[in-house]
Design a protein around this motif. Structure first.
Motif, PDB file in Angstrom:
ATOM      1  N   THR A  32      -5.737  95.554  79.034  1.00 14.05           N
ATOM      2  CA  THR A  32      -5.964  94.745  78.086  1.00 14.05           C
ATOM      3  C   THR A  32      -5.973  93.286  78.485  1.00 14.05           C
ATOM      4  OG1 THR A  32      -4.506  96.184  76.948  1.00 14.05           O
ATOM      5  CG2 THR A  32      -5.399  94.305  75.582  1.00 14.05           C
ATOM      6  N   GLU A  33      -5.079  92.925  79.398  1.00 10.73           N
ATOM      7  CA  GLU A  33      -5.249  91.627  79.933  1.00 10.73           C
ATOM      8  C   GLU A  33      -6.385  91.148  80.649  1.00 10.73           C
ATOM      9  OE1 GLU A  33      -0.426  90.760  80.395  1.00 10.73           O
ATOM     10  OE2 GLU A  33      -1.552  91.418  82.148  1.00 10.73           O
ATOM     11  N   VAL A  34      -6.821  92.088  81.388  1.00  9.83           N
ATOM     12  CA  VAL A  34      -8.307  91.977  82.165  1.00  9.83           C
ATOM     13  C   VAL A  34      -9.371  92.179  81.111  1.00  9.83           C
ATOM     14  CG1 VAL A  34      -9.919  93.202  83.611  1.00  9.83           C
ATOM     15  CG2 VAL A  34      -7.462  93.520  84.161  1.00  9.83           C
ATOM     16  N   TYR A  35      -9.325  92.889  80.110  1.00 11.68           N
ATOM     17  CA  TYR A  35     -10.349  92.678  79.040  1.00 11.68           C
ATOM     18  C   TYR A  35     -10.301  91.258  78.284  1.00 11.68           C
ATOM     19  CZ  TYR A  35     -12.289  94.094  74.209  1.00 11.68           C
ATOM     20  OH  TYR A  35     -12.962  94.132  73.163  1.00 11.68           O
ATOM     21  N   ASP A  36      -9.332  90.662  77.977  1.00 12.48           N
ATOM     22  CA  ASP A  36      -9.131  89.289  77.344  1.00 12.48           C
ATOM     23  C   ASP A  36      -9.984  88.277  78.533  1.00 12.48           C
ATOM     24  OD1 ASP A  36      -8.170  90.468  75.074  1.00 12.48           O
ATOM     25  OD2 ASP A  36      -6.112  89.885  75.787  1.00 12.48           O
ATOM     26  N   MET A  37      -9.471  88.380  79.736  1.00 10.31           N
ATOM     27  CA  MET A  37     -10.026  87.619  80.802  1.00 10.31           C
ATOM     28  C   MET A  37     -11.639  87.721  80.952  1.00 10.31           C
ATOM     29  SD  MET A  37      -6.921  88.583  83.594  1.00 10.31           S
ATOM     30  CE  MET A  37      -7.790  88.275  84.996  1.00 10.31           C
ATOM     31  N   VAL A  38     -11.923  88.763  80.966  1.00 12.46           N
ATOM     32  CA  VAL A  38     -13.518  89.252  81.191  1.00 12.46           C
ATOM     33  C   VAL A  38     -14.230  88.793  79.862  1.00 12.46           C
ATOM     34  CG1 VAL A  38     -15.105  91.074  81.423  1.00 12.46           C
ATOM     35  CG2 VAL A  38     -13.016  90.984  82.767  1.00 12.46           C
ATOM     36  N   ARG A  39     -13.525  88.850  78.651  1.00 15.98           N
ATOM     37  CA  ARG A  39     -14.332  88.611  77.402  1.00 15.98           C
ATOM     38  C   ARG A  39     -14.962  87.295  77.400  1.00 15.98           C
ATOM     39  NH1 ARG A  39     -11.913  91.037  71.928  1.00 15.98           N
ATOM     40  NH2 ARG A  39      -9.919  90.453  73.108  1.00 15.98           N
ATOM     41  N   LYS A  40     -13.836  86.229  77.949  1.00 15.48           N
ATOM     42  CA  LYS A  40     -14.285  84.733  77.930  1.00 15.48           C
ATOM     43  C   LYS A  40     -15.902  84.698  78.463  1.00 15.48           C
ATOM     44  CE  LYS A  40      -9.690  83.268  77.708  1.00 15.48           C
ATOM     45  NZ  LYS A  40      -8.614  83.336  78.953  1.00 15.48           N
ATOM     46  N   ARG A  41     -16.090  85.602  79.383  1.00 12.78           N
ATOM     47  CA  ARG A  41     -17.391  85.536  80.261  1.00 12.78           C
ATOM     48  C   ARG A  41     -18.260  86.442  79.631  1.00 12.78           C
ATOM     49  NH1 ARG A  41     -16.025  85.513  86.486  1.00 12.78           N
ATOM     50  NH2 ARG A  41     -18.437  85.437  86.466  1.00 12.78           N
ATOM     51  N   LEU A  42     -18.005  87.644  78.868  1.00 13.65           N
ATOM     52  CA  LEU A  42     -18.880  88.657  78.579  1.00 13.65           C
ATOM     53  C   LEU A  42     -18.492  88.850  77.170  1.00 13.65           C
ATOM     54  CD1 LEU A  42     -19.318  90.795  81.753  1.00 13.65           C
ATOM     55  CD2 LEU A  42     -20.901  89.227  81.057  1.00 13.65           C
ATOM     56  N   PRO A  43     -18.684  88.303  76.171  1.00 10.82           N
ATOM     57  CA  PRO A  43     -17.994  88.532  74.920  1.00 10.82           C
ATOM     58  C   PRO A  43     -18.281  89.954  74.338  1.00 10.82           C
ATOM     59  CG  PRO A  43     -18.899  86.225  75.073  1.00 10.82           C
ATOM     60  CD  PRO A  43     -19.504  87.142  76.132  1.00 10.82           C
ATOM     61  N   ARG A  44     -19.448  90.535  74.644  1.00 12.66           N
ATOM     62  CA  ARG A  44     -19.778  91.724  74.085  1.00 12.66           C
ATOM     63  C   ARG A  44     -19.299  93.002  74.810  1.00 12.66           C
ATOM     64  NH1 ARG A  44     -22.216  92.075  70.080  1.00 12.66           N
ATOM     65  NH2 ARG A  44     -22.914  93.951  70.278  1.00 12.66           N
TER      66      ARG A  44
END
Lengths: 134, 134
Positions: A32-44
DNA sequence: CTCAGTGCAAACGATTTGCAGGGCC
DNA sequence: GGCCCTGCAAATCGTTTGCACTGAG
């Protein structure tokens, strides 16, 4: 980067960003933390994609999955052999770079009928942030 | 037995049977496996009760919770300090009784700012049952 | 073009919890 | 008789998966 990929594994932006973000930190984040980190660059990006890629990168030995106590699994962008310590107060997980104890494997081998493949040491303790207020 | 209980902890038959069954085996069963073992003697026991008691006995240090990789947590009726090995083929978990390596704690302490509380070593390997057919 | 990879949402499996009743102390 | 504990079922949480679509090669 990612030259370790199979010929039929595609280098998608999702995969690339997940690996980059994971290698950027030393905090052993959960999925989930990776998800949050990545979502800043790839929101979808979807959480399923994150799980699928973390699993796949683990299989290819490009990253490592840490199966600690506690609820969620953690991931480590550093695949070099090292031990870990977890703070029992704040659950932070950090690396311990001390030499691998080869004797451990030897001792274990002679005490059981197993073919020993590997070992991992997890320390538990209290980190410097949590110590003062104890 | 169970004299380790708090004054306000009741010695119910469920609690007693769970502990007895857990101490009877050396297989480090999962909660569901304990549930199945106990159900032979107490057919109406609920899975929730098993979880609640395993958790409670763990808190009181009467049993130990093993947080291995894999899906389910395992429980150990033997609280003496020892290491574990898991067979990567059949997932069996067995005890490894080799002396604790005190130097590990010392080395770890000098390599990080933590107050070290404990450590655990998990070996992975292939057990004698699985070895021949490899 | 093709097929591995994606987003989304539903499914899943382990564990936890709310509740009303039950039985230990 | 109080209240800890239970059985039961529903809820929760992390993770996985089915499906139709997308985009890397």
């Amino acid at each position: 980067m990612l030259n370790e990929l199979d010929n039929n594994m595609r280098l998608t932006s999702q995969r690339q960003v997940i690996l980059e973000e994971l290698r950027k930190v030393k905090s052993h984040p959960t999925a989930t933390e990776v998800y949050d980190m990545v979502r800043k660059r790839l929101p979808r990006i979807g959480l399923g994609t994150v799980y699928r890629n973390l699993e796949l990168l683990t299989e290819k030995n490009i990253i490592k999955k840490l199966e600690f106590g506690g609820e969620q699994k953690r991931f480590d962008g550093d695949t070099s052999s090292h031990y870990h310590i977890r703070c029992v107060e704040c659950n932070r997980v950090e690396d311990i770079f001390i030499k691998r104890h080869k004797e451990l494997d030897k001792n274990a081998a002679s005490s059981c009928g197993y073919k020993i493949l590997d070992h991992h040491v997890q320390f538990s303790g209290i980190c410097s942030h949590c110590l003062p207020d104890a």
